[in-house]
Design an enzyme around this catalytic site. Structure first.
Site, mmCIF file in Angstrom:
data_model
loop_
_atom_site.group_PDB
_atom_site.id
_atom_site.type_symbol
_atom_site.label_atom_id
_atom_site.label_comp_id
_atom_site.label_asym_id
_atom_site.label_seq_id
_atom_site.Cartn_x
_atom_site.Cartn_y
_atom_site.Cartn_z
ATOM 1 N N ARG A 12 -1.414 34.395 -10.276
ATOM 2 C CA ARG A 12 -0.962 34.261 -11.563
ATOM 3 C C ARG A 12 -0.726 35.530 -12.389
ATOM 4 O O ARG A 12 -1.738 36.377 -12.484
ATOM 5 C CB ARG A 12 -1.655 33.196 -12.248
ATOM 6 C CG ARG A 12 -0.688 32.733 -13.463
ATOM 7 C CD ARG A 12 -1.265 31.783 -14.201
ATOM 8 N NE ARG A 12 -0.527 31.519 -15.658
ATOM 9 C CZ ARG A 12 -0.850 30.906 -16.690
ATOM 10 N NH1 ARG A 12 -2.227 30.477 -16.554
ATOM 11 N NH2 ARG A 12 -0.212 30.752 -17.950
ATOM 12 N N HIS A 13 0.252 35.846 -13.105
ATOM 13 C CA HIS A 13 0.253 37.018 -14.090
ATOM 14 C C HIS A 13 -0.772 37.071 -14.926
ATOM 15 O O HIS A 13 -1.183 35.929 -15.431
ATOM 16 C CB HIS A 13 1.797 36.899 -14.662
ATOM 17 C CG HIS A 13 2.027 35.752 -15.508
ATOM 18 N ND1 HIS A 13 1.367 35.847 -16.806
ATOM 19 C CD2 HIS A 13 2.816 34.676 -15.480
ATOM 20 C CE1 HIS A 13 1.946 34.665 -17.395
ATOM 21 N NE2 HIS A 13 2.591 33.878 -16.597
ATOM 22 N N THR A 25 6.352 29.230 -21.808
ATOM 23 C CA THR A 25 7.072 30.650 -21.435
ATOM 24 C C THR A 25 7.671 30.326 -20.030
ATOM 25 O O THR A 25 7.099 30.724 -19.026
ATOM 26 C CB THR A 25 6.052 31.849 -21.460
ATOM 27 O OG1 THR A 25 4.983 31.621 -22.450
ATOM 28 C CG2 THR A 25 6.843 33.209 -21.310
ATOM 29 N N ARG A 62 6.586 39.826 -16.641
ATOM 30 C CA ARG A 62 4.878 39.683 -16.367
ATOM 31 C C ARG A 62 4.273 39.422 -15.082
ATOM 32 O O ARG A 62 3.391 40.109 -15.178
ATOM 33 C CB ARG A 62 4.608 38.473 -17.267
ATOM 34 C CG ARG A 62 5.302 37.016 -17.025
ATOM 35 C CD ARG A 62 5.197 35.898 -17.969
ATOM 36 N NE ARG A 62 5.749 34.582 -17.705
ATOM 37 C CZ ARG A 62 6.913 34.272 -17.901
ATOM 38 N NH1 ARG A 62 7.815 35.014 -18.400
ATOM 39 N NH2 ARG A 62 7.334 33.101 -17.626
ATOM 40 N N GLU A 84 9.492 31.169 -13.108
ATOM 41 C CA GLU A 84 8.710 30.241 -13.572
ATOM 42 C C GLU A 84 9.827 28.996 -14.049
ATOM 43 O O GLU A 84 11.055 29.040 -14.087
ATOM 44 C CB GLU A 84 8.211 30.705 -15.210
ATOM 45 C CG GLU A 84 7.266 29.666 -15.909
ATOM 46 C CD GLU A 84 6.328 29.014 -15.043
ATOM 47 O OE1 GLU A 84 6.387 28.107 -13.704
ATOM 48 O OE2 GLU A 84 5.091 28.872 -15.829
ATOM 49 N N TRP A 85 9.201 27.937 -14.443
ATOM 50 C CA TRP A 85 10.041 26.506 -14.505
ATOM 51 C C TRP A 85 10.844 26.799 -15.883
ATOM 52 O O TRP A 85 10.540 27.661 -16.761
ATOM 53 C CB TRP A 85 8.993 25.563 -15.052
ATOM 54 C CG TRP A 85 9.308 24.119 -15.093
ATOM 55 C CD1 TRP A 85 10.588 23.614 -15.582
ATOM 56 C CD2 TRP A 85 8.603 23.267 -14.460
ATOM 57 N NE1 TRP A 85 10.600 22.185 -15.551
ATOM 58 C CE2 TRP A 85 9.567 21.958 -14.647
ATOM 59 C CE3 TRP A 85 7.273 23.062 -13.814
ATOM 60 C CZ2 TRP A 85 8.938 20.660 -14.236
ATOM 61 C CZ3 TRP A 85 7.254 21.692 -13.339
ATOM 62 C CH2 TRP A 85 7.859 20.467 -13.554
ATOM 63 N N ARG A 149 1.815 25.908 -9.401
ATOM 64 C CA ARG A 149 1.078 24.649 -9.208
ATOM 65 C C ARG A 149 2.096 23.751 -8.393
ATOM 66 O O ARG A 149 1.622 22.876 -7.632
ATOM 67 C CB ARG A 149 0.884 24.099 -10.383
ATOM 68 C CG ARG A 149 -0.222 24.781 -11.352
ATOM 69 C CD ARG A 149 -0.360 24.776 -12.681
ATOM 70 N NE ARG A 149 -0.879 23.361 -13.015
ATOM 71 C CZ ARG A 149 -1.144 22.768 -14.280
ATOM 72 N NH1 ARG A 149 -1.144 23.682 -15.198
ATOM 73 N NH2 ARG A 149 -1.530 21.516 -14.458
#
Length: 198
Positions: A12-13, A25, A62, A84-85, A149
């Site tokens: 993960r960033h 975010t 990121r 990301e979402w 996730r």
């Protein structure tokens, strides 16, 4: 001698100002904080000695910066499915503020108005899983918490909703793999932050 089964490492960033404040975010392209950069460099030490057939990163800065600071910038390929979402109307908002309006809201069950549903994120994750299973060797992925996730849930054959049980810290390292001659997908390591300082 049998070769070790392939492992998919998930990084993960590092920290951003919004991950620190708890703001969702998604597609907002924020840089890492100073501590986020420091912890991303510590990922390099954590990953030392491991070799990867392929390295992939989300296009968001990121993740890209975390990948670079961890020492894999030159090797990494950008994969748009790792973004990301998309939180839509909930971008930049905190869960507690959303709950003030929608007390029963759950991201992994309900998704976001004007953004992605869990099913849509699951479709992206499924595309990634399919590609990962075609690679003969271990892989390293740099992406964001909620997407990773869902990706992990789908790796295990679970619905995207199961992602709600898989907490991920910034700059953490996790690993997905197999047992029983590659017939059973498993989590081998989860949310390791031993390399991260305070």
């Amino acid at each position: 001698m049998n070769e070790a089964p392939p492992v998919v490492y998930l990084a993960r960033h590092g920290e951003t100002v919004w991950s620190l404040s708890g703001q969702h975010t998604g597609l907002t392209d924020l840089p890492l904080t100073e501590r986020g950069e420091r912890n991303a460099r510590r990922l390099a030490d954590r990953l030392e000695g491991l070799s990867f057939k392929r390295v992939f990163t989300s296009p968001l800065q990121r993740a890209v910066r975390t990948c670079e600071l961890a020492g894999f910038g030159a090797q990494a390929e950008v994969d748009r499915d790792l973004v990301e979402w998309n939180y839509g109307e909930y971008e930049g908002r905190r869960t507690e503020d959303i709950h003030a309006e929608r007390p029963d809201w759950q991201l992994f069950r309900d998704g976001c108005p004007g953004g992605e549903s869990p099913g849509r994120v699951g479709v992206r994750a499924d595309r990634v899983v399919k590609r990962l299973r075609e690679i003969a060797g271990s892989v390293l992925i740099f992406s964001s918490g909620h997407f990773l996730r869902v990706l992990s849930a789908r790796w295990l054959g679970l619905e995207p909703l199961a992602g709600k049980y898989l907490l991920l810290s910034t700059a953490s390292l996790s690993a997905l793999g197999y047992e029983h001659n590659l017939s059973q997908p498993v989590i081998q390591l989860w949310n390791d932050t031993n390399h991260v300082g305070s």
